[in-house]
Design an enzyme around this catalytic site. Structure first.
Site, PDB file in Angstrom:
ATOM      1  N   ARG A   1     -67.934  33.066  -2.324  1.00  0.00           N
ATOM      2  CA  ARG A   1     -68.923  32.251  -3.047  1.00  0.00           C
ATOM      3  C   ARG A   1     -68.274  31.167  -3.905  1.00  0.00           C
ATOM      4  O   ARG A   1     -68.806  30.078  -4.046  1.00  0.00           O
ATOM      5  CB  ARG A   1     -69.738  33.141  -3.989  1.00  0.00           C
TER       6      ARG A   1
ATOM      7  N   ASP B   1     -83.617  37.547 -24.920  1.00  0.00           N
ATOM      8  CA  ASP B   1     -83.237  36.125 -24.980  1.00  0.00           C
ATOM      9  C   ASP B   1     -81.943  35.854 -24.229  1.00  0.00           C
ATOM     10  O   ASP B   1     -80.967  36.589 -24.393  1.00  0.00           O
ATOM     11  CB  ASP B   1     -83.042  35.699 -26.440  1.00  0.00           C
TER      12      ASP B   1
ATOM     13  N   LYS C   1     -77.680  48.640 -29.778  1.00  0.00           N
ATOM     14  CA  LYS C   1     -78.166  48.832 -28.399  1.00  0.00           C
ATOM     15  C   LYS C   1     -77.583  50.077 -27.727  1.00  0.00           C
ATOM     16  O   LYS C   1     -78.141  50.561 -26.760  1.00  0.00           O
ATOM     17  CB  LYS C   1     -77.924  47.563 -27.572  1.00  0.00           C
TER      18      LYS C   1
ATOM     19  N   ASP D   1     -81.407  42.807 -21.833  1.00  0.00           N
ATOM     20  CA  ASP D   1     -81.553  42.090 -23.087  1.00  0.00           C
ATOM     21  C   ASP D   1     -82.688  41.065 -22.860  1.00  0.00           C
ATOM     22  O   ASP D   1     -83.014  40.753 -21.709  1.00  0.00           O
ATOM     23  CB  ASP D   1     -80.209  41.412 -23.363  1.00  0.00           C
TER      24      ASP D   1
HETATM   25  P1  IMP Z   1     -82.160  39.564 -27.765  1.00  0.00           P
HETATM   26  O1  IMP Z   1     -81.289  38.530 -27.124  1.00  0.00           O
HETATM   27  O2  IMP Z   1     -83.296  39.974 -26.874  1.00  0.00           O
HETATM   28  O3  IMP Z   1     -81.375  40.757 -28.264  1.00  0.00           O
HETATM   29  O4  IMP Z   1     -82.908  38.869 -29.006  1.00  0.00           O
HETATM   30  C1  IMP Z   1     -82.188  38.255 -30.041  1.00  0.00           C
HETATM   31  C2  IMP Z   1     -83.037  37.256 -30.766  1.00  0.00           C
HETATM   32  O5  IMP Z   1     -84.256  37.866 -31.235  1.00  0.00           O
HETATM   33  C3  IMP Z   1     -82.390  36.756 -32.023  1.00  0.00           C
HETATM   34  O6  IMP Z   1     -81.479  35.700 -31.759  1.00  0.00           O
HETATM   35  C4  IMP Z   1     -83.580  36.285 -32.863  1.00  0.00           C
HETATM   36  O7  IMP Z   1     -83.858  34.933 -32.595  1.00  0.00           O
HETATM   37  C5  IMP Z   1     -84.748  37.153 -32.391  1.00  0.00           C
HETATM   38  N1  IMP Z   1     -85.192  38.117 -33.413  1.00  0.00           N
HETATM   39  C6  IMP Z   1     -86.444  38.218 -33.867  1.00  0.00           C
HETATM   40  N2  IMP Z   1     -86.557  39.238 -34.737  1.00  0.00           N
HETATM   41  C7  IMP Z   1     -85.341  39.782 -34.871  1.00  0.00           C
HETATM   42  C8  IMP Z   1     -84.837  40.885 -35.643  1.00  0.00           C
HETATM   43  O8  IMP Z   1     -85.549  41.558 -36.386  1.00  0.00           O
HETATM   44  N3  IMP Z   1     -83.513  41.155 -35.489  1.00  0.00           N
HETATM   45  C9  IMP Z   1     -82.731  40.444 -34.665  1.00  0.00           C
HETATM   46  N4  IMP Z   1     -83.163  39.427 -33.918  1.00  0.00           N
HETATM   47  C10 IMP Z   1     -84.463  39.075 -34.021  1.00  0.00           C
HETATM   48 MG    MG Z   2     -79.559  37.839 -25.681  1.00  0.00          MG
END
Ligand code: IMP
Ligand code: MG
Length: 459
Positions: free
Chosen positions: A133, A181, A386, A179
């Protein structure tokens, strides 16, 4: 952006993964010694002068020969690392069985920060797939990179899990956690109905796997059910649609663990949405004994520390500090941004502060797990992590003592966490390595690609 700045940033020790860097170092030797275009035999200059057209064909053929030679040498390295990993697994098993044994494997001596491997990693096979790849052996100017090695490790992990899955007598993949975001959706965005990743998640549920979202984003109870619905809208709307082909139990294999390991939700067919599960139903025994006063002490110390950092960096007008039940964070105000260096400085400073707090009162506080991370645009300190989030899911799904559940127990070698934050400091997916096999992706497109591999290798 490939700038001096970027290069220096990547060189920071907390941003580096020692194991990947070590493999990169091994691959640099054949690259330097054998991947050189000037690695020609003596006929070439003469041929070039006499007949440039022939020399062109010669050159292309020769390039192939060099690429094959490089591939063979890279492959040997991956085979050797693969063997070292198997040896490490063996030594760890021996140490686990006998508390008086404390041997260190050769690989662990070479890479002291190495974690545990829950499955062997077929690195040589994975290398051949990724070489096809990414044309790693064909490159003459750019040596095998961090991303090349990261991808090879990911593919090897997927191969290992699916190979084991095919051989049902051993063990099989049962739980896959993501995860939020940057892994499922772009930072701060949500899962849309047409998101490519939604189709793959549905397929995983259809294959009978448990699918969990283990996210730092923390919202409890009803507000949580609504907030997580917003983030996972595309998937949940599909589960509620009339054309959804999944059975009730397949749909209810979708879970969300919020605030790292603090709030658990499960899809419920009657409610047509996420149902909040009371802590008493799933909290791990070691977490149940955490002292609420200690948690509050940690939270208020970090809150004060963030105020101090905000003043120090003149961020009073451009940021807000948020204090929730189980987390404290600093976020940019609408239209503002926190500089990458400042985010990094703040997360390292919070980590230092945490180790001081935990050390000063180590007798009482060391059992509470805390994680500080840089979310890309904000910094958060969360109670829990986590590792606990994934472990809670593994145990919760198997806690029904009245029924003999054929998929139980869910071992670490049968659980996979996919995330984007695996740097050793200031990143929150890193901790999941303690509870499951992991895959390190850089964006949602890579998540889709790795899921395609997983599904292809499984079916
Ligand atoms: P993850 O990537 O799913 O773990 O989410 C991380 C993002 O969730 C962080 O960068 C924040 O922007 C958002 N976030 C919202 N509420 C919280 C919290 O209570 N703790 C940590 N992150 C939070
Ligand atoms: Mg993330």
């Amino acid at each position: 952006m490939t700038s001096r700045y970027r290069v220096e940033y990547a060189l920071k020790s907390h941003r580096r993964d020692e194991f990947i860097e070590w493999i990169k170092g091994l691959l640099a030797c054949p690259f330097v010694l054998h991947a050189d275009v000037e690695h020609f035999d003596s006929q070439f200059p003469q041929l070039y002068n006499e007949n440039p057209d022939d020399s062109d064909i010669y050159f292309k053929n020769h390039e192939n020969v060099v690429a094959q030679d490089c591939q063979k040498r890279y492959l040997e390295i991956f085979k050797d690392v693969e063997n070292l990993i198997e040896h490490t697994i063996l030594i760890d098993e021996i140490n686990d069985k006998d508390v008086f044994q404390n041997s260190t494997s050769r690989l662990r001596k070479l890479v002291p920060s190495l974690g545990r491997f829950f499955t062997p990693l077929p690195l040589s096979e994975a290398f051949l797939i990724e070489d096809e790849r990414r044309a790693i052996s064909k490159r003459r100017m750019v040596s095998p990179s961090f991303n090349d090695v990261r991808m090879i490790l990911n593919t090897a992990q997927i191969l290992a899990l699916t190979k084991i899955y095919k051989d049902r007598t051993k063990t099989n993949l049962k739980l896959i956690t993501f995860d939020g975001d940057v892994t499922l959706y772009e930072d701060g965005k949500s899962l849309e109905k047409q998101s490519e990743v939604v189709k793959r998640l549905i397929q995983l549920l259809k294959m009978g796997l448990f699918v969990g979202v283990v996210t730092a984003a923390g919202y409890p109870k009803q507000s949580g059910a609504e907030k997580y619905y917003e983030r996972l809208k595309g998937l949940i709307d599909y589960l509620n649609s009339t054309h959804c082909e999944l059975t009730k139990s397949q749909k209810e294999n979708l879970l969300v663990m919020g605030a790292e390991s603090n709030y658990l939700f499960r899809y419920n067919s009657e409610m047509k949405g996420l149902k909040y599960l009371e802590n008493s139903e799933w909290l791990l025994p070691q977490v149940k004994t955490w002292d609420i006063r200690k948690i509050e002490f940690i939270m208020s110390s970090i809150y004060k520390h963030l105020i101090h950092l905000r003043n120090k960096f003149n961020l009073e007008d451009s940021t807000s500090i948020i204090k929730k039940e189980r987390s404290v964070g600093i976020i940019p105000n609408p239209g503002c941004q926190i500089l990458r260096e400042t985010l990094e400085e703040m997360v390292l400073s919070c980590s230092n502060k945490l180790s001081l707090i935990l050390k000063v009162d180590s007798k009482n506080l060391d059992s509470v797990k805390v994680c500080a991370f840089n979310g890309g645009s904000d910094v958060w300190v969360d109670i829990g992590d986590k590792a606990l989030g994934v472990e809670s899911l593994q145990k919760f799904l198997c806690q029904n003592e009245s029924e003999e559940l054929e998929y139980c127990p869910i071992k670490k070698s049968e659980s996979l966490h996919i995330g984007d934050q695996f740097a050793s400091l200031g990143a929150n997916d890193f901790k999941a390595r303690l509870s499951a096999c992991t895959v390190w992706i850089a964006n949602p497109i890579e998540t889709v690609a790795i899921l395609d591999d997983l599904i292809n290798f499984m079916t």
